[in-house]
Design an enzyme around this catalytic site. Structure first.
Site, short mmCIF file in Angstrom:
data_model
loop_
_atom_site.label_atom_id
_atom_site.label_comp_id
_atom_site.label_asym_id
_atom_site.label_seq_id
_atom_site.Cartn_x
_atom_site.Cartn_y
_atom_site.Cartn_z
N SER A 134 0.82 -1.21 0.00
CA SER A 134 0.00 0.00 0.00
C SER A 134 0.85 1.26 0.00
CB SER A 134 -0.91 0.02 1.23
OG SER A 134 -0.13 0.02 2.43
N HIS A 173 -3.22 -4.05 -5.34
CA HIS A 173 -3.51 -3.52 -4.00
C HIS A 173 -4.99 -3.59 -3.69
CE1 HIS A 173 -3.74 0.11 -1.09
NE2 HIS A 173 -3.57 -1.01 -0.43
N GLU A 232 -6.33 -1.72 -6.93
CA GLU A 232 -5.41 -0.92 -7.73
C GLU A 232 -4.39 -1.84 -8.40
OE1 GLU A 232 -5.22 3.26 -5.25
OE2 GLU A 232 -4.07 1.56 -4.46
N ASN A 264 -4.86 6.17 -1.55
CA ASN A 264 -4.17 6.80 -0.42
C ASN A 264 -3.63 8.18 -0.77
OD1 ASN A 264 -4.60 4.88 1.57
ND2 ASN A 264 -2.88 3.63 0.91
#
Length: 483
Positions: A97, A118, A130, A168
């Site tokens: 991540s 991910h 992802e 993120n």
């Protein structure tokens, strides 16, 4: 439909690994779920080879997904050993991540078969994944992983190998700007959460969310992305979360965070009562107020006495509705009596919100503040009164979210469509960040950012070139034609 990867190995039997194993099995793959010793880097070779050989699947895995500890040395050691175990055509995927896929694959003989894959916890419920290409990843690898994600019932989004990838990275504005607002003494945690839930429609406020994810997870991510982008001001972490992390005030899982928890239930302070006032002065509205016509209609609906002169009388409430500026600046520029001046946030149409937000300046009289509060609460809609802030609360947070998303597009980290998909599925926002910009106006968002940069003198608020250019010529942010 042919299964993309008939035999899948997953290394790491934590919650993430188990979740990935579950959806891989549902996709029709034979799943080998393996765990490792705590000292992952040192024990990688023996544990992986031994377990694979006992399962008699050496050389037969089509895909191996790594979901071990988030340490570069551990992941590099694991993948180096996997190369000697799996077949020559197997795909290797990392669930990292925060680490660069390129760095994880740097020691491999064939880095072209490694990609990021991910997932988000809980994996069966969070329907986005992802797919990240490192600098040497073969395009066919990402195509295969995207196809397999769809077989799993997930939606793949393609991202470049940059810090935070999509979700993120795009999520930096929500919490960090809320922390800046608290740090300025503008409002408390509960008030900010209420405003962002009721005005914008977020399911959780930023402090509720940080309590749920826990600061031992969220603060290191803030620091990691900030440092990986070489101290980019847009991602600046907060001393508030650093201090709370150091003190073990992590959130719901320890019973204390931004809220206290009793039997798992947050103890939220009650909202201040609506003041009781004998009479409400007449109201004069600034000629520069945002949504001025709508504001006039709202005041009429609330039964206010409205002054329409070129300037307010000595008894009137001076009501301003700036975009990005603080109430103090507006009072000085418009030559209003600051003691009688109060602001209202009109970025979002009042009819579309469940809460109104007023802001005082340091000189606003208590009777003026209370009269304005009572007036705007006449129809029963909730009202929050905050201290002076460039951009109130909603303007600041929304503009920061839209600006960061715009810069993701500027850097070509992903397509605007994948950005919107990743954020709505991965973060649960009521709208994608680019759709937020479109709904409340790219030119308005730009005005908020430019004016906040003037108020605070902070490059954090500089508009992304992508937002500035599209906003200046009236183009949509979310709907972008491919050229």
């Amino acid at each position: 439909m042919k299964n993309q990867f008939p035999i899948v190995g997953i290394v790491g039997a934590g919650a993430m690994g188990r979740g990935i194993a579950q959806i891989a099995a549902q996709a029709g793959s034979r799943v080998l779920l393996l765990d490792m010793q705590p000292d992952a880097a040192a024990s990688a070779r023996g544990s992986i080879q031994a377990q694979w050989q006992r399962l008699q699947d050496k050389g037969r895995c089509d895909l191996v997904i790594e979901a071990i500890v988030e340490r570069l040395d551990a992941k590099q050691a694991l993948f180096a050993q996997l190369e000697a175990v799996v077949g020559p055509h197997a795909v290797l995927a990392t669930n990292t991540s925060s680490l660069a896929v390129t760095a994880i694959g740097a020691t491999l003989r064939r880095p072209e078969r490694l990609a990021g894959f991910h997932f988000f916890n809980p994996v069966p419920l969070m329907k986005v994944v992802e797919v990240i290409a490192g600098l040497k990843t073969a395009p066919t690898v990402c195509e295969s992983l995207s196809h397999y994600a769809r077989q799993m019932g997930h939606t793949p989004v393609q991202a470049q190998d940059t810090p935070g990838f999509i979700v993120n990275h795009a999520g930096r504005g929500f919490g960090t700007e809320a922390l800046r607002i608290v740090g300025e003494g503008v409002a408390d945690f509960a008030t900010i959460d209420r405003i962002l839930r009721d005005q914008v429609g977020f399911k959780l406020g930023p402090f509720e969310l940080m309590d749920l994810t826990a600061l031992d997870v969220s603060h290191p991510v803030m620091e990691s992305i900030y440092h990986q982008y070489y101290e980019e001001p847009r991602f600046r972490p907060s001393v508030i979360t650093a201090q709370r992390l150091a003190g073990g005030i992590l959130g719901k899982k320890v019973g204390e965070g931004f809220y206290r928890y009793e039997n798992g239930v947050a103890q939220v302070p009650a909202e201040p009562a609506v003041p009781e006032v004998a009479s409400i002065p007449p109201v004069w509205v600034s000629t520069r107020a945002a949504r001025r016509a709508e504001l006039y209609q709202l005041l009429k609906d609330l039964g206010a006495t409205i002054e329409t002169g070129a300037s307010p009388s000595q008894t009137a409430i001076s009501l301003v509705a700036p975009l990005g500026f603080d109430i103090t600046t507006v009072a000085v520029v418009e030559r209003l009596d600051p003691a009688r001046t109060i602001g209202i946030d009109m970025l979002i149409d009042d009819a579309a919100t469940r809460r109104r937000v007023l802001a005082t300046n340091p000189a606003t009289r208590v009777d003026i503040r209370d009269a304005a509060h009572a007036l705007f609460a006449r129809d029963g809609k909730a009202v929050s009164v905050i201290r002076d802030s460039g951009g109130f609360v909603t303007q600041r947070v929304v503009a920061t979210i839209v600006n960061i998303a715009s810069d993701i597009c500027q850097q070509q980290i992903c397509s605007p469509r994948d950005l919107e998909t990743a954020v709505t599925l991965g973060l649960g926002y009521p709208l994608g960040p680019l759709a937020m910009g479109d709904r409340w106006g790219p030119t308005n968002i730009l005005e908020v950012l430019f004016n906040m940069q003037t108020v605070y003198g902070d490059t954090r608020y500089r508009p992304s070139p992508w937002l500035r250019r599209r906003g200046a010529i009236g183009l949509s942010l979310a709907h972008v034609e491919e050229h």
